[in-house]
Design a protein around this motif. Structure first.
Motif, PDB file in Angstrom:
ATOM      1  N   VAL A  54       0.853  -1.186   0.000  1.00  0.00           N
ATOM      2  CA  VAL A  54       0.000   0.000   0.000  1.00  0.00           C
ATOM      3  C   VAL A  54       0.890   1.237   0.000  1.00  0.00           C
ATOM      4  O   VAL A  54       2.090   1.155   0.239  1.00  0.00           O
ATOM      5  CB  VAL A  54      -0.932   0.041   1.247  1.00  0.00           C
ATOM      6  N   GLY A  55       0.279   2.414  -0.263  1.00  0.00           N
ATOM      7  CA  GLY A  55       1.022   3.662  -0.094  1.00  0.00           C
ATOM      8  C   GLY A  55       1.125   4.508  -1.342  1.00  0.00           C
ATOM      9  O   GLY A  55       0.145   4.718  -2.053  1.00  0.00           O
ATOM     10  N   SER A  56       2.332   4.986  -1.634  1.00  0.00           N
ATOM     11  CA  SER A  56       2.614   6.029  -2.621  1.00  0.00           C
ATOM     12  C   SER A  56       1.976   5.775  -3.975  1.00  0.00           C
ATOM     13  O   SER A  56       2.024   4.660  -4.501  1.00  0.00           O
ATOM     14  CB  SER A  56       4.131   6.158  -2.800  1.00  0.00           C
ATOM     15  N   ASP A  57       1.393   6.848  -4.562  1.00  0.00           N
ATOM     16  CA  ASP A  57       0.876   6.710  -5.921  1.00  0.00           C
ATOM     17  C   ASP A  57       1.975   6.927  -6.955  1.00  0.00           C
ATOM     18  O   ASP A  57       1.798   6.585  -8.119  1.00  0.00           O
ATOM     19  CB  ASP A  57      -0.294   7.664  -6.170  1.00  0.00           C
ATOM     20  N   THR A  58       3.130   7.491  -6.561  1.00  0.00           N
ATOM     21  CA  THR A  58       4.220   7.676  -7.519  1.00  0.00           C
ATOM     22  C   THR A  58       4.718   6.342  -8.041  1.00  0.00           C
ATOM     23  O   THR A  58       5.044   6.208  -9.222  1.00  0.00           O
ATOM     24  CB  THR A  58       5.378   8.453  -6.879  1.00  0.00           C
ATOM     25  N   ILE A  59       4.787   5.346  -7.181  1.00  0.00           N
ATOM     26  CA  ILE A  59       5.316   4.042  -7.609  1.00  0.00           C
ATOM     27  C   ILE A  59       4.237   2.963  -7.648  1.00  0.00           C
ATOM     28  O   ILE A  59       4.547   1.785  -7.781  1.00  0.00           O
ATOM     29  CB  ILE A  59       6.506   3.595  -6.727  1.00  0.00           C
ATOM     30  N   GLN A  60       2.952   3.368  -7.551  1.00  0.00           N
ATOM     31  CA  GLN A  60       1.912   2.351  -7.568  1.00  0.00           C
ATOM     32  C   GLN A  60       1.819   1.655  -8.925  1.00  0.00           C
ATOM     33  O   GLN A  60       1.561   0.448  -8.990  1.00  0.00           O
ATOM     34  CB  GLN A  60       0.567   2.943  -7.184  1.00  0.00           C
ATOM     35  N   SER A  61       2.045   2.404 -10.023  1.00  0.00           N
ATOM     36  CA  SER A  61       1.966   1.756 -11.335  1.00  0.00           C
ATOM     37  C   SER A  61       3.097   0.744 -11.499  1.00  0.00           C
ATOM     38  O   SER A  61       2.901  -0.326 -12.085  1.00  0.00           O
ATOM     39  CB  SER A  61       2.007   2.804 -12.446  1.00  0.00           C
ATOM     40  N   LEU A  62       4.297   1.071 -10.979  1.00  0.00           N
ATOM     41  CA  LEU A  62       5.413   0.122 -11.026  1.00  0.00           C
ATOM     42  C   LEU A  62       5.057  -1.131 -10.236  1.00  0.00           C
ATOM     43  O   LEU A  62       5.262  -2.262 -10.700  1.00  0.00           O
ATOM     44  CB  LEU A  62       6.674   0.775 -10.467  1.00  0.00           C
ATOM     45  N   TYR A  63       4.515  -0.936  -9.037  1.00  0.00           N
ATOM     46  CA  TYR A  63       4.141  -2.100  -8.227  1.00  0.00           C
ATOM     47  C   TYR A  63       3.005  -2.890  -8.877  1.00  0.00           C
ATOM     48  O   TYR A  63       2.932  -4.121  -8.744  1.00  0.00           O
ATOM     49  CB  TYR A  63       3.760  -1.659  -6.813  1.00  0.00           C
ATOM     50  N   ASP A  64       2.115  -2.206  -9.583  1.00  0.00           N
ATOM     51  CA  ASP A  64       1.071  -2.931 -10.323  1.00  0.00           C
ATOM     52  C   ASP A  64       1.689  -3.813 -11.395  1.00  0.00           C
ATOM     53  O   ASP A  64       1.215  -4.916 -11.674  1.00  0.00           O
ATOM     54  CB  ASP A  64       0.090  -1.952 -10.953  1.00  0.00           C
ATOM     55  N   GLY A  65       2.758  -3.299 -12.028  1.00  0.00           N
ATOM     56  CA  GLY A  65       3.461  -4.126 -13.007  1.00  0.00           C
ATOM     57  C   GLY A  65       4.080  -5.347 -12.363  1.00  0.00           C
ATOM     58  O   GLY A  65       4.034  -6.454 -12.914  1.00  0.00           O
ATOM     59  N   PHE A  66       4.697  -5.154 -11.170  1.00  0.00           N
ATOM     60  CA  PHE A  66       5.229  -6.297 -10.430  1.00  0.00           C
ATOM     61  C   PHE A  66       4.115  -7.304 -10.129  1.00  0.00           C
ATOM     62  O   PHE A  66       4.295  -8.507 -10.249  1.00  0.00           O
ATOM     63  CB  PHE A  66       5.826  -5.849  -9.088  1.00  0.00           C
ATOM     64  N   ALA A  67       2.970  -6.781  -9.703  1.00  0.00           N
ATOM     65  CA  ALA A  67       1.903  -7.639  -9.179  1.00  0.00           C
ATOM     66  C   ALA A  67       1.112  -8.346 -10.265  1.00  0.00           C
ATOM     67  O   ALA A  67       0.799  -9.538 -10.140  1.00  0.00           O
ATOM     68  CB  ALA A  67       0.958  -6.807  -8.319  1.00  0.00           C
ATOM     69  N   ASP A  68       0.778  -7.615 -11.336  1.00  0.00           N
ATOM     70  CA  ASP A  68      -0.180  -8.132 -12.307  1.00  0.00           C
ATOM     71  C   ASP A  68       0.391  -8.387 -13.694  1.00  0.00           C
ATOM     72  O   ASP A  68      -0.315  -8.907 -14.562  1.00  0.00           O
ATOM     73  CB  ASP A  68      -1.357  -7.152 -12.443  1.00  0.00           C
ATOM     74  N   GLY A  69       1.654  -8.006 -13.922  1.00  0.00           N
ATOM     75  CA  GLY A  69       2.199  -8.111 -15.255  1.00  0.00           C
ATOM     76  C   GLY A  69       1.753  -6.951 -16.128  1.00  0.00           C
ATOM     77  O   GLY A  69       0.904  -6.154 -15.735  1.00  0.00           O
ATOM     78  N   TYR A  70       2.327  -6.833 -17.304  1.00  0.00           N
ATOM     79  CA  TYR A  70       2.034  -5.707 -18.183  1.00  0.00           C
ATOM     80  C   TYR A  70       2.582  -6.012 -19.563  1.00  0.00           C
ATOM     81  O   TYR A  70       3.280  -7.017 -19.779  1.00  0.00           O
ATOM     82  CB  TYR A  70       2.667  -4.421 -17.638  1.00  0.00           C
ATOM     83  N   THR A  71       2.287  -5.161 -20.519  1.00  0.00           N
ATOM     84  CA  THR A  71       2.864  -5.238 -21.856  1.00  0.00           C
ATOM     85  C   THR A  71       3.854  -4.101 -22.006  1.00  0.00           C
ATOM     86  O   THR A  71       3.505  -2.940 -21.817  1.00  0.00           O
ATOM     87  CB  THR A  71       1.776  -5.124 -22.938  1.00  0.00           C
ATOM     88  N   ASN A  72       5.107  -4.408 -22.307  1.00  0.00           N
ATOM     89  CA  ASN A  72       6.121  -3.355 -22.373  1.00  0.00           C
ATOM     90  C   ASN A  72       6.066  -2.608 -23.699  1.00  0.00           C
ATOM     91  O   ASN A  72       5.225  -2.889 -24.564  1.00  0.00           O
ATOM     92  CB  ASN A  72       7.522  -3.932 -22.111  1.00  0.00           C
ATOM     93  N   GLY A  73       6.965  -1.621 -23.859  1.00  0.00           N
ATOM     94  CA  GLY A  73       6.949  -0.771 -25.043  1.00  0.00           C
ATOM     95  C   GLY A  73       7.199  -1.517 -26.333  1.00  0.00           C
ATOM     96  O   GLY A  73       6.842  -1.048 -27.408  1.00  0.00           O
ATOM     97  N   ALA A  74       7.821  -2.692 -26.240  1.00  0.00           N
ATOM     98  CA  ALA A  74       8.085  -3.493 -27.438  1.00  0.00           C
ATOM     99  C   ALA A  74       6.928  -4.435 -27.751  1.00  0.00           C
ATOM    100  O   ALA A  74       7.011  -5.236 -28.677  1.00  0.00           O
ATOM    101  CB  ALA A  74       9.372  -4.298 -27.255  1.00  0.00           C
ATOM    102  N   GLY A  75       5.852  -4.327 -26.965  1.00  0.00           N
ATOM    103  CA  GLY A  75       4.696  -5.181 -27.197  1.00  0.00           C
ATOM    104  C   GLY A  75       4.808  -6.555 -26.574  1.00  0.00           C
ATOM    105  O   GLY A  75       3.974  -7.429 -26.816  1.00  0.00           O
ATOM    106  N   LYS A  76       5.825  -6.760 -25.746  1.00  0.00           N
ATOM    107  CA  LYS A  76       6.031  -8.062 -25.119  1.00  0.00           C
ATOM    108  C   LYS A  76       5.336  -8.108 -23.772  1.00  0.00           C
ATOM    109  O   LYS A  76       5.425  -7.182 -22.980  1.00  0.00           O
ATOM    110  CB  LYS A  76       7.518  -8.328 -24.931  1.00  0.00           C
ATOM    111  N   GLN A  77       4.636  -9.218 -23.517  1.00  0.00           N
ATOM    112  CA  GLN A  77       3.993  -9.386 -22.228  1.00  0.00           C
ATOM    113  C   GLN A  77       5.007  -9.821 -21.183  1.00  0.00           C
ATOM    114  O   GLN A  77       5.798 -10.735 -21.403  1.00  0.00           O
ATOM    115  CB  GLN A  77       2.864 -10.411 -22.325  1.00  0.00           C
TER     116      GLN A  77
END
Length: 737
Positions: A54-77
């Motif tokens: 929980v906590g900071s919104d500055t790094i929440q998107s980074l932690y969401d990437g850690f937690a849930d995965g994401y698609t990077n700029g190259a289109g790779k999951q």
């Protein structure tokens, strides 16, 4: 072995957990969502996870990437770091309360207030691990609420800043450990002022944000080598700042771009617990607890145009030309590269480099072009911890855990110090990796729990009252309630206004500590003795606040009556050629009225009535009435509602008759009568109802073809923007040979 213990043991033996087989499905782009679960009313609940953050919104998107995965700029999951339900990272905004639940929680967990920033995150984490106090008090809009946090239900606090108190490792107050996660930088964004792009220095920013000595115009502000206030003397250089407000008024800041003075409007995130705000205030030389008017420029805005609190690192923080605000460079990169939701849709908003001197290059916040932005030189030396201090805008962001939890769970220590700092998500979400800094425990920061605090002492206040305006018979008053440095008077407190011993009314304080009241005064010469009394505040506040009464303000004024006009309506049918008349009420007796009939901004007439012209066809009409009377101020003006769309006119069309002798060889004449002026008439003669070819003049000479037949004539009238009308005469008697 419990599920939690087994999984932590597994993590300890895996160097790169992003490739664990069998991970659950994850979405494209940035996840940016609460852990998957349910929301009932204002409470969000998610399934148990191995670790809860929980906590900071500055790094929440980074932690969401850690937690849930994401698609990077190259289109790779990229897979979640620990697979499905490995990390549950709660957003800083959303439902009012959440139910964090991890492998430590045997049964149901308690609902707690959603930690909305770095400070909230550390406090909630503290309550989860503080064996002497499991309560956490969260203050939202100056209203505190205390929650009981389920023991050990939170593992990680996201923090974009350092703790306020740092102790030695092993100290009895060594309760929390902040492990560097990544490197960020905080620059400023500016809306629509391109000439300032190359002149902003640390001293310029400090001069804009820190409170000037505004007791008299032209007095220098903070003592910085550059960017100092130079309003009356000296040579202006690019980056200098001046305050153009009159003495004692809210500062109005301008920055010299080398040619012109450009007006800027400084903004800050509303929440004092914002890690970005606290770091930024340290970097510009003010205490991180200072609020506007108490160590910071009182002209700083912390709400948007609708009065909503400004959230850090969003487009709302610089929505208008001249707005300037701190902004995380990593968030800027992530939002513009597409790994985090982009809140900055206004292309006039730019993040600027920080000037370090005429002989040194500027420190750039970002390099490259979206969607391939990268950290710039403002991020500093990533081989060593960020130093912090005035004029230093690079900062480390942290994963914070309970010191005892780290000692008891080596897998958590490995996750926070090795696995996460080395993950590709760090770069993909705009941060600069600092894996060597993170892994070195000498760089970890140790601090006390942050959920317990002694009840603060009652704070003194002072109240002042001013006349903010006089309009006709209305007098407006403004009270300002000031608290000591570091405190802000809660919104919603009561201020009572008096004229002598007569109570004029009460008003509530705003978040800025001001209250306003308007009242109607008698006309003529008036002498007032105004006071404002702040009632004080003892409950549901960051601290008790004592009551205070302003000095008496003696004020003399001549109150002039004002003309009035309460209602203007249009009577009649909105049709070409029709007459519209005004219906006016509420004017002062004896006042004179003038009129303005318009279609849009086009004036049709100033007469009291309007014959609807053809030019108004398919348009709407409004009427503005102005009421004026000698000896009254502010002539009243009121505009009616618009009519419906003007329809076509109706022609005046009499039935024609036929004159002449109905005998072959004789000439018949159509007698039309009087039609609407300007109408074009067209004729068609008929025999026994059948049109006679070529018989289209207003006269017709009978031929043998019409013998024995009855004659009629049809007259058709046409006029622009009028409905066409056809009228047919009565039949003649049969034509004789």
């Amino acid at each position: 072995m419990s599920s939690r213990s087994f999984k932590r043991a597994l993590i300890a033996g895996v160097a790169c957990t992003a490739t664990i087989a069998g991970v659950g499905a994850f979405g494209a782009g940035a996840a940016f969502a609460d852990p998957t679960g349910t929301t009932t009313g204002t409470v969000s609940t998610a399934p148990k996870a191995e670790y809860v953050a929980v906590g900071s919104d500055t790094i929440q998107s980074l932690y969401d990437g850690f937690a849930d995965g994401y698609t990077n700029g190259a289109g790779k999951q990229v897979a979640p770091i620990l697979g499905a339900n490995g990390i549950a990272s709660w957003l800083a905004t959303g439902s009012n309360t959440i139910v964090p639940s991890n492998g430590n929680v045997a049964t149901g967990a308690n609902a707690i207030g959603r930690p909305a920033n770095s400070g909230d995150g550390r406090a909630a984490l503290s309550a989860a691990w503080n064996t002497k106090d499991d309560g956490w008090t969260q203050t939202v809009n100056n209203v505190p609420t205390t929650y009981t946090v389920t023991p050990h239900s939170i593992d990680i606090a996201r923090s974009s800043g350092k703790p306020s108190t740092i102790v030695n490792p092993g100290d009895q107050q060594d309760n929390l450990t902040s492990i560097p996660l990544a490197r960020d930088a905080v620059s400023v964004v500016i809306n629509d002022e391109p000439t300032l792009d190359g002149v902003i220095s640390a001293s310029t920013i400090a001069a804009i944000y820190n409170a000037p000595d505004n007791t008299s115009k032209g007095v220098n502000g903070p003592n910085f080598a550059d960017g100092d206030y130079q309003q009356t003397t000296g040579v202006n250089t690019a980056g200098d700042v001046r305050n153009t407000a009159a003495a004692g008024q809210t500062p109005v800041e301008q920055v010299f771009d080398g040619t012109n003075w450009i007006t800027v409007h400084p903004y800050l995130p509303f929440n004092a617990g914002s890690g970005t705000r606290q770091f930024f205030q340290t970097a510009i030389g003010s205490t991180k607890t200072a609020a506007p008017g108490t160590g910071l420029n009182s002209g700083i805005t912390m709400t948007d145009g609708s009065g909503n609190p400004i959230i850090e690192n969003t487009g709302a923080i610089a929505a208008n030309p001249g707005d300037i605000a701190p902004f995380s460079a990593a968030q800027w990169i992530a939002q513009h590269n597409g790994t985090a939701p982009n809140t900055v849709t206004d292309t006039n908003v730019v993040i600027v480099p920080i000037q370090t001197g005429t002989a040194s290059p500027a420190l750039t916040a970002v390099t490259g072009q979206a969607p391939h932005l990268q950290p710039g030189t403002l991020f500093g030396d990533t081989t060593a911890p960020a130093a912090g201090g005035f004029g230093i805008f690079d900062r480390d962001v942290y994963s914070v855990a309970a010191t005892t939890d780290l000692a008891a769970t080596p897998a958590l220590s490995t996750l926070l110090s090795v696995t996460l700092p080395s993950a590709p998500a760090v770069s993909d979400y705009g941060f600069d990796p600092i894996p060597a800094v993170s892994a070195n425990s000498a760089n970890w920061l140790h601090s006390p729990f942050e959920n317990s605090a002694a009840t603060p002492a009652t704070q003194t206040t002072s109240t002042s009252v001013t006349v903010s305006g006089v309009s006709a018979t209305t007098v407006s008053l403004k009270a300002t309630v000031t608290a000591p440095t570091g405190f802000s008077v809660p919104a919603g407190d009561t201020v009572t206004f008096k004229n002598g011993s007569t109570t004029l009314g009460t008003a509530k304080t705003s978040a800025a500590g001001t209250a306003t009241l308007s009242f109607s005064a008698k006309t003529g010469s008036q002498n007032f003795s105004f006071t404002a009394t702040y009632a004080g505040h003892t409950a549901d506040a960051p601290a008790p606040f004592a009551a205070s009464t302003s000095s008496t303000l003696s004020y003399a004024a001549y109150i002039v009556p004002q003309d009035t006009l309460s209602s203007v309506k249009i009577s009649g049918t909105a049709r070409v050629g029709s007459v519209l008349t005004p219906s006016v009420s509420g004017q002062v007796s004896g006042s004179s009225l003038s009129y303005q009939w318009k279609t849009g901004s086009t004036l049709l007439t100033t007469a009291s009535k309007l014959t609807v012209p053809a030019s108004a066809y398919k348009k709407t009409i409004t009427l503005t009435v102005i009421s004026e009377k000698a000896g009254y101020i502010n002539s009243a003006a009121k505009t009616s509602s618009a009519t419906g769309t003007v329809s076509a006119g109706v022609l005046s069309a009499p039935t024609p008759r036929i004159s002449g002798t109905t005998t072959v060889g004789k000439t018949l004449t159509a007698v039309t009568g009087t039609w609407t002026s300007g109408t074009s008439l067209h004729y068609q003669w008929k025999a026994n109802g059948a049109s006679i070819k070529g018989a289209t003049a207003h006269t017709f000479k009978l031929t043998s073809s019409q013998a024995g037949k009855k004659i009629t004539v049809t007259v058709t009238g046409t006029k622009t923007d009028y409905t066409t009308v056809a009228k047919t005469s009565a039949s003649t008697k049969a034509v004789a040979k």
